[in-house]
Design an enzyme around this catalytic site. Structure first.
Site, short mmCIF file in Angstrom:
data_model
loop_
_atom_site.label_atom_id
_atom_site.label_comp_id
_atom_site.label_asym_id
_atom_site.label_seq_id
_atom_site.Cartn_x
_atom_site.Cartn_y
_atom_site.Cartn_z
N ASP A 177 -40.56 19.96 45.23
CA ASP A 177 -40.51 18.95 46.57
C ASP A 177 -40.51 17.76 46.85
O ASP A 177 -41.27 16.77 47.56
CB ASP A 177 -42.01 19.92 47.38
CG ASP A 177 -41.86 20.97 48.08
OD1 ASP A 177 -41.16 21.93 47.22
OD2 ASP A 177 -43.49 21.34 48.36
N GLU A 342 -35.90 26.02 55.00
CA GLU A 342 -37.45 25.37 55.02
C GLU A 342 -36.79 23.83 54.19
O GLU A 342 -35.24 23.72 53.58
CB GLU A 342 -38.37 25.26 54.13
CG GLU A 342 -38.28 26.37 52.73
CD GLU A 342 -39.46 26.70 52.00
OE1 GLU A 342 -40.30 26.99 52.68
OE2 GLU A 342 -39.07 26.40 50.85
#
Length: 452
Positions: A177, A342
């Site tokens: 991420d 997401e």
């Protein structure tokens, strides 16, 4: 997090507090001090030379990475993606399961070796024991204050027998991420610390670079347990933005019970330390109906207005107030594009706004990035399709949860993202890499050429 160095100082004779040596991360080999020419090779000590076969050299090469159980220590990853760990005090290599026992068994803390420039490794969870060879097998033995034991447990960190040949990952170890940005002409990278079962990591680190190749590790910048009263795990997908000389870290956090929530922490420098700005969540887990409150991202437009984006399952967006730590809940918009899961990310180029996101589940090899364009930071958005996805011929899977950065003063762009760690990774053993991001003449994004 355990005060590892203090523990070591207490149990190992002659070890001053906080005086542990550092070990360079990246590909390295470990040579025995008292048996020169023999190297740590998986769970034993074997001869390795220029005439050794390729497999022997590969087995004697480890990547020194961020400690799976503590960033103050190290873990040793093999070329095949396994980790050196102890079981019943015998050293071996195994796949990282991410549970607390494995992480502790695979984490080793450095102390000075028996000769200048050498290092010994104590066990993270048994700090009175060191890695030591007996009959050329590697064991975790209780420390003995003798010359023979110290020599048996000391290693020189050398150049790797099998040098690194691919450019990724950009930071060694398990990180996901990645939020890549630029402050004052320098690149900063803020990832999720990976390798935890259930993605339960409790802390964030920061890295910086002038060239996207050579990175400085700035250590832990926020540790949810001691630094945040309302969360102690699930330190996921951070983002950092600046305003008026202050830096704001937007983060996800969880506790033993309850939904994930979003927080914001502040610091005077890009590398912290950051402190919780509110003492409570910025976005509560139950504040809005539908989706998880995770994956924050902040985009600041050319007029100085900043926008907060977040969500899993449902994408939300809102204008931030000038304090960067509050917003009007009545102004929150749902901006969920088709295919969205997401990882919202927004940037602007040549007057066009780009909304990007990740599709599918991060545990799937089909995790990927798609995007849309629009006339404002809040849309409306026109879906443009997938631009980043797996490349099975190169063993690259699960490419997603990205960020985009513009090289200062240029129209050169880069995309940072994670993938399953190559070759043995999965949805909780991921690594961070960076590739160029290119545009067509009409402003659409060309498919990213993913590379090793």
């Amino acid at each position: 997090m355990l005060p590892v160095l203090a523990v070591l100082a207490a149990v190992l004779p002659g070890t001053p507090a906080l005086a542990a040596p550092t070990v360079p991360t990246g590909a390295r080999s470990l040579e025995s001090v008292n048996y020169p020419g023999r190297y740590m090779r998986q769970g034993q000590l074997d001869p390795v030379s220029a005439s050794s076969d390729a497999q022997t050299k590969a087995d004697a090469t480890f990547t020194v990475v961020n400690g799976l159980a503590s960033p103050a220590c190290y873990s040793l990853q093999t070329k095949s993606g396994l980790f050196l760990r102890h079981r019943d005090f015998r050293l071996r290599v195994d796949a990282n399961t991410g549970d607390p026992m494995f992480r502790a068994d695979a984490t080793f803390c450095p102390v000075d070796g028996s000769v200048a420039g050498s290092v010994a490794f104590t066990s993270y969870n048994y700090p009175s024991r060191r890695i030591r060879h007996r009959d050329f097998a590697l064991w975790l033995d209780p420390f003995q204050d003798t010359a023979a034991f110290k020599a048996d447990s000391s290693f020189r960190v050398t150049a790797p027998w099998t040098p690194k040949t691919n450019k990724g990952p950009v930071i060694p170890g398990l990180f996901a991420d990645p939020h890549l940005t630029v402050f004052n002409g320098r690149y900063y990278l803020y990832p999720t610390t990976d390798g935890y079962a259930g993605w339960s990591s409790p802390y964030y680190k920061a890295f910086s670079s002038t060239d996207l190749v050579n990175w400085t590790d700035h250590g832990v910048i926020l540790d949810l347990g001691p630094d945040v009263a309302w969360a102690d795990n699930s330190a996921w997908a951070p983002a950092v933005a600046t305003r008026n000389g202050r830096y704001h870290l937007y983060f996800s956090g969880g506790a033993a019970t309850g939904a994930k929530q979003l927080g914001v922490a502040v610091a005077d420098t890009p590398t912290g330390p950051f402190r919780d700005a509110l003492g409570r969540p910025l976005v509560r887990g139950d504040q809005f109906s539908g989706g998880q409150a995770i994956d924050p991202m902040v985009f600041t437009d050319t007029d100085g207005q900043s926008y907060l984006y977040w969500g899993q399952g449902v994408a939300r967006a809102v204008r931030l107030n000038a304090d960067m730590t509050s917003f009007d809940p009545a102004q929150v918009r749902v901006v969920t594009p088709a295919g969205y899961n997401e990882g919202s990310f927004v940037f602007k180029r040549n007057g066009t706004y780009y909304l990007m996101w990740s599709e599918n589940d991060t545990r799937s090899e089909d995790y990927r990035v798609a995007y849309a364009t629009g006339p404002s930071p809040l849309g409306p958005w026109t879906n443009r399709g997938v631009v980043l996805q797996k490349r099975l011929d190169a063993g690259i899977k699960g490419t997603g949860h990205h960020s985009v950065v513009q090289a200062p003063g240029t129209d050169t762009w880069y995309i940072a993202y994670h993938r399953f760690a190559v070759p043995a990774g999965n949805g909780t053993n991921r690594e961070t890499t960076i590739d160029p991001l290119a545009f067509n003449a009409d402003g659409t994004i060309r498919p990213v050429v993913v590379s090793l």
